[in-house]
Design an enzyme around this catalytic site. Structure first.
Site, PDB file in Angstrom:
ATOM      1  N   CYS A 190       0.819  -1.211   0.000  1.00 21.36           N
ATOM      2  CA  CYS A 190       0.000   0.000   0.000  1.00 21.36           C
ATOM      3  C   CYS A 190       0.853   1.260   0.000  1.00 21.36           C
ATOM      4  CB  CYS A 190      -0.906   0.008   1.224  1.00 21.36           C
ATOM      5  SG  CYS A 190      -1.853  -1.504   1.438  1.00 21.36           S
TER       6      CYS A 190
ATOM      7  N   ARG B  89       4.242   0.322  -6.760  1.00 22.24           N
ATOM      8  CA  ARG B  89       4.176  -0.602  -5.636  1.00 22.24           C
ATOM      9  C   ARG B  89       3.013  -1.577  -5.772  1.00 22.24           C
ATOM     10  NH1 ARG B  89       6.636   1.866  -0.868  1.00 22.24           N
ATOM     11  NH2 ARG B  89       4.990   1.061   0.460  1.00 22.24           N
TER      12      ARG B  89
ATOM     13  N   TRP C 267      -3.321  -2.287  -1.349  1.00 22.42           N
ATOM     14  CA  TRP C 267      -3.079  -3.645  -1.842  1.00 22.42           C
ATOM     15  C   TRP C 267      -3.798  -4.555  -0.856  1.00 22.42           C
ATOM     16  CZ3 TRP C 267      -0.354  -5.958  -5.902  1.00 22.42           C
ATOM     17  CH2 TRP C 267      -0.027  -7.314  -5.753  1.00 22.42           C
TER      18      TRP C 267
ATOM     19  N   ASN D 257      -0.828   1.500   6.516  1.00 18.13           N
ATOM     20  CA  ASN D 257      -0.131   0.355   5.933  1.00 18.13           C
ATOM     21  C   ASN D 257       0.251  -0.588   7.060  1.00 18.13           C
ATOM     22  OD1 ASN D 257      -0.268   1.635   3.493  1.00 18.13           O
ATOM     23  ND2 ASN D 257       1.915   2.088   3.345  1.00 18.13           N
ATOM     24  N   GLY D 258       0.256  -1.883   6.787  1.00 15.14           N
ATOM     25  CA  GLY D 258       0.629  -2.850   7.807  1.00 15.14           C
ATOM     26  C   GLY D 258      -0.556  -3.709   8.194  1.00 15.14           C
TER      27      GLY D 258
ATOM     28  N   GLU E  51      16.449 -24.101  -6.694  1.00 18.07           N
ATOM     29  CA  GLU E  51      16.080 -22.687  -6.721  1.00 18.07           C
ATOM     30  C   GLU E  51      17.294 -21.811  -6.995  1.00 18.07           C
ATOM     31  OE1 GLU E  51      13.994 -19.021  -6.326  1.00 18.07           O
ATOM     32  OE2 GLU E  51      13.531 -21.046  -7.044  1.00 18.07           O
TER      33      GLU E  51
ATOM     34  N   LYS F  65      17.656 -19.273 -10.241  1.00 22.70           N
ATOM     35  CA  LYS F  65      17.931 -17.835 -10.117  1.00 22.70           C
ATOM     36  C   LYS F  65      19.135 -17.441 -10.962  1.00 22.70           C
ATOM     37  CE  LYS F  65      14.609 -16.456  -7.910  1.00 22.70           C
ATOM     38  NZ  LYS F  65      13.938 -17.447  -8.738  1.00 22.70           N
TER      39      LYS F  65
ATOM     40  N   GLU G  71      18.323 -17.605 -14.713  1.00 20.63           N
ATOM     41  CA  GLU G  71      17.301 -16.617 -15.084  1.00 20.63           C
ATOM     42  C   GLU G  71      17.907 -15.260 -15.409  1.00 20.63           C
ATOM     43  OE1 GLU G  71      12.945 -16.784 -13.087  1.00 20.63           O
ATOM     44  OE2 GLU G  71      14.592 -16.770 -11.654  1.00 20.63           O
TER      45      GLU G  71
ATOM     46  N   HIS H  47      26.216 -41.003 -11.303  1.00 21.02           N
ATOM     47  CA  HIS H  47      25.336 -41.526 -12.343  1.00 21.02           C
ATOM     48  C   HIS H  47      25.316 -40.631 -13.583  1.00 21.02           C
ATOM     49  CE1 HIS H  47      23.820 -44.679  -9.691  1.00 21.02           C
ATOM     50  NE2 HIS H  47      23.867 -43.762  -8.741  1.00 21.02           N
TER      51      HIS H  47
ATOM     52  N   LYS I 136       6.847 -11.634 -15.948  1.00 26.75           N
ATOM     53  CA  LYS I 136       6.597 -11.779 -14.515  1.00 26.75           C
ATOM     54  C   LYS I 136       5.457 -12.750 -14.232  1.00 26.75           C
ATOM     55  CE  LYS I 136       7.077 -11.043 -10.173  1.00 26.75           C
ATOM     56  NZ  LYS I 136       8.204 -11.697  -9.503  1.00 26.75           N
TER      57      LYS I 136
END
Length: 606
Positions: free
Chosen positions: A2, A27, A74, A100-101, A479, A483, A486, A502, A601
């Site tokens: 937010c 944002r 948000w 916010n929060g 992961e 990254k 990417e 193997h 995205k």
């Protein structure tokens, strides 16, 4: 995440507020609104959707005034709607608040206020704040705010105005960013610096516990207990693009550094008395009948699901399969009414994952989703939803979304384990304490970026990098490799360390970088043996291990010591340096980190 804007000065408040909110659009948001002080009281307007809808309202109604507050929301508590949009007022229009929060104890406060005759018009946690101000106001706005925040548990950045004191704004911060801009005979409040840069570059950055009173005579800052503070003014010399990134060169590294706060937000309101409290309707009887869990996800989210498989099988003792969503719908899956489908997606709109969800539902499965976007397609199609509450992620390469998905999976598993009785309250308490400590452990890693920059320099000129690990460390390797490829475009592959013999060893030659991960003590000696195998063939080994891992250090060319945490929580601290390493390698190679080639995205087509 937010956005907040506040203004008091000689200009048109609505123009300043709208301009500031536009600068915070990056944002992400799903609704917007403003309140302005007028002779007749506070005038509030708010609309679901983009700012253009709020502007259309302002074109037909009078929002003149020189003091006001604005917000882009948000959604967290309650779906996107006009009623759930900020600013919020109490029973009357005497107070207006943007926030916010997350107010963790809002349900208890709401119940108390209803008993005192207050009526609520939204589903949000924020709305309790103006109602509390009404209860606490005794002719002193500042004192009413002090009394109000003393009743709040959670994280907040608040900006409030009062019809009783129309020439005053009050702002207060706890665990959520808030700044003030100081101009000539005017003051600005914002959740981020870009909102004020058009008007001033003199900025005060509030710290936790700061309470600012802004009047026509200027701004005074106090502790929330009322003690005066002397706050330094910072001259901002960033350009607007840098300001939107908080001074960071790229959104990706900004979002990596936001992860301590993101974890706190995912945990907020979900831990009570060292136990987990989720708003789910799954009963012990339902859980007793579940004989299988299927995790359906794509890319990074599927790796979060792999961590979930290890955790769920360990704690719930229910078999779990993790299926790539693009394959799941075409494989005639063995799913029925005794299956729990766990859907993981940052955007909630991933086309393959949504199709997998529908396939599972059509076969009778109960669907629980983990997503970041309230009201998204996946959220709407699910029986139960856990929102990660991480705020928008702008960089294409996912960082804080992955980490908060992990946190949500831990919370879900502990919640279900308590219902099923498969984990003791003592063990839940231990893990909850570990979860609460994770933001500090992540912060410890972020402070050591120079070690990872040096490691990146050693890797940047290679065209092949291999990652190895066992158990959850193999998942971390997957992961980490994703990254790196990417955003650096280096060919990176992850292998279960025990599989080297193997075939993979054929790819190791003199100087080949191998990143070895070991956080599980019962597998460490095996991993060290695998490191010796690649070293014998000329590999240069970069290791990640807890600080007390002497055996790993002896066998590695370079070792990054991870801060201590419970081994079951290691996937969270392990991924942070892997994200940072990928980022710094990409920067060293001169790539556009936030916009990697050929990638988008949100993948909304098959």
């Amino acid at each position: 995440m937010c956005g907040i804007v506040g203004y008091l000065g000689p200009r048109s408040a609505q123009e300043v507020l709208l301009q500031g909110l536009e600068k915070l659009e990056y944002r992400g948001y799903d609704s917007a609104g403003i309140s302005v002080a007028q002779a007749a009281g506070l005038k509030t307007g708010k609309k679901k959707g983009r700012l253009v809808h709020l502007k259309e309202l302002m074109a037909v109604e009078d929002f003149s005034g020189t003091a006001g507050i604005g917000h882009t929301r948000w959604a967290t508590h309650g779906k996107p709607s006009d009623d759930n949009s900020h600013p919020h007022c109490g029973n009357t229009s005497r107070f207006s608040v943007v926030h916010n929060g997350i107010i963790e104890n809002y349900q208890d406060l709401r119940k108390m206020l209803k008993e005192r005759g207050h009526a609520f018009s939204s589903e949000t946690d924020t709305e309790v704040i103006p109602h509390l101000l009404e209860e606490n106001y005794r002719g002193d706005f500042k004192q009413a705010m002090q009394d109000t925040v003393a009743q709040l548990d959670g994280a907040y950045a608040i900006c409030a105005m009062s019809a009783e004191d129309p020439d005053t704004l009050i702002a207060v911060r706890k665990d959520s960013p808030l700044v003030a801009g100081i101009g000539q005979d005017e003051c600005f409040v914002a959740s981020d610096i870009p909102a004020v840069l058009k008007y001033t570059r003199d900025v005060i950055v509030f710290e936790d516990g700061d309470l600012a009173v802004i009047t026509r005579d200027g701004m005074q800052v106090f502790t929330v207990e009322g003690e005066p503070l002397d706050k330094p003014v910072t001259k901002v010399d960033w350009d607007l693009e840098a300001a939107e990134k908080g001074g960071f060169p790229h959104f990706m590294i900004k979002e990596i550094f936001e992860q301590p706060e993101a974890v706190r937000k995912t945990l907020a309101g979900r831990i009570e008395n060292n136990s987990v409290k989720l708003d789910l309707s799954i009963t012990a009887e339902e859980l007793k009948n579940i004989n299988k869990v299927v995790v359906i996800a794509c890319g990074t989210a599927s790796y979060a699901g792999r961590v979930g498989r290890t955790l769920i099988e360990k704690i719930l003792r229910i078999p779990v399969s993790v299926d790539v969503a693009s394959e799941f719908r075409y494989m005639d899956p063995i799913v029925d009414e005794n299956t729990l489908a766990l859907i993981v997606s940052q955007s909630g709109e991933t086309a393959d994952t949504l199709a997998g969800l529908k396939e599972a539902r059509s076969r009778g499965a109960k669907v629980v989703s983990i997503t970041n976007v309230v009201g998204s397609s996946i959220a709407r199609e699910s029986d139960e939803v856990i929102y990660t509450q991480a705020g928008p992620e702008i960089a294409v390469a996912s960082t804080k979304a992955y980490v908060t998905q992990l946190i949500a999976i831990y919370l879900l598993t502990l919640h279900l384990g308590r219902i099923k009785g498969s984990i003791s309250d003592e063990k839940i308490g231990e893990m909850v304490q570990g979860l609460k400590e994770l933001p500090d452990r992540i912060q410890d890693i972020l402070a050591r970026k120079d070690e990872l920059i040096a490691m990146a320099e050693d890797i940047k000129d290679n065209e092949h990098v291999f990652f190895i690990g066992r158990g959850v460390d193999f998942t971390a390797s997957l992961e980490g490799a994703l990254k790196l490829k990417e955003i650096s475009y280096i060919h990176a592959e992850a292998y279960a360390a025990g599989e080297l013999k193997h075939g993979t060893l054929a790819l190791i030659e003199e100087g080949t970088p191998v990143i070895a991960i070991s956080t599980q003590s019962h597998l460490r000696e095996k991993t060290i043996s695998n490191i010796k195998e690649v070293k014998a063939r000329g590999a240069k080994v970069f290791s990640l291990c807890f600080h007390d891992c002497e055996g790993m250090e002896l066998e590695s060319d370079s070792l990054f010591g991870l801060p201590s945490t419970q081994e079951v929580l290691a996937p969270v601290v392990t991924v942070i340096p892997l994200q940072m390493l990928a980022y710094y390698v990409s920067v060293a190679r001169g790539n556009d980190v936030d916009k990697p080639r050929n990638l988008a995205k949100s993948v909304t087509v098959e």
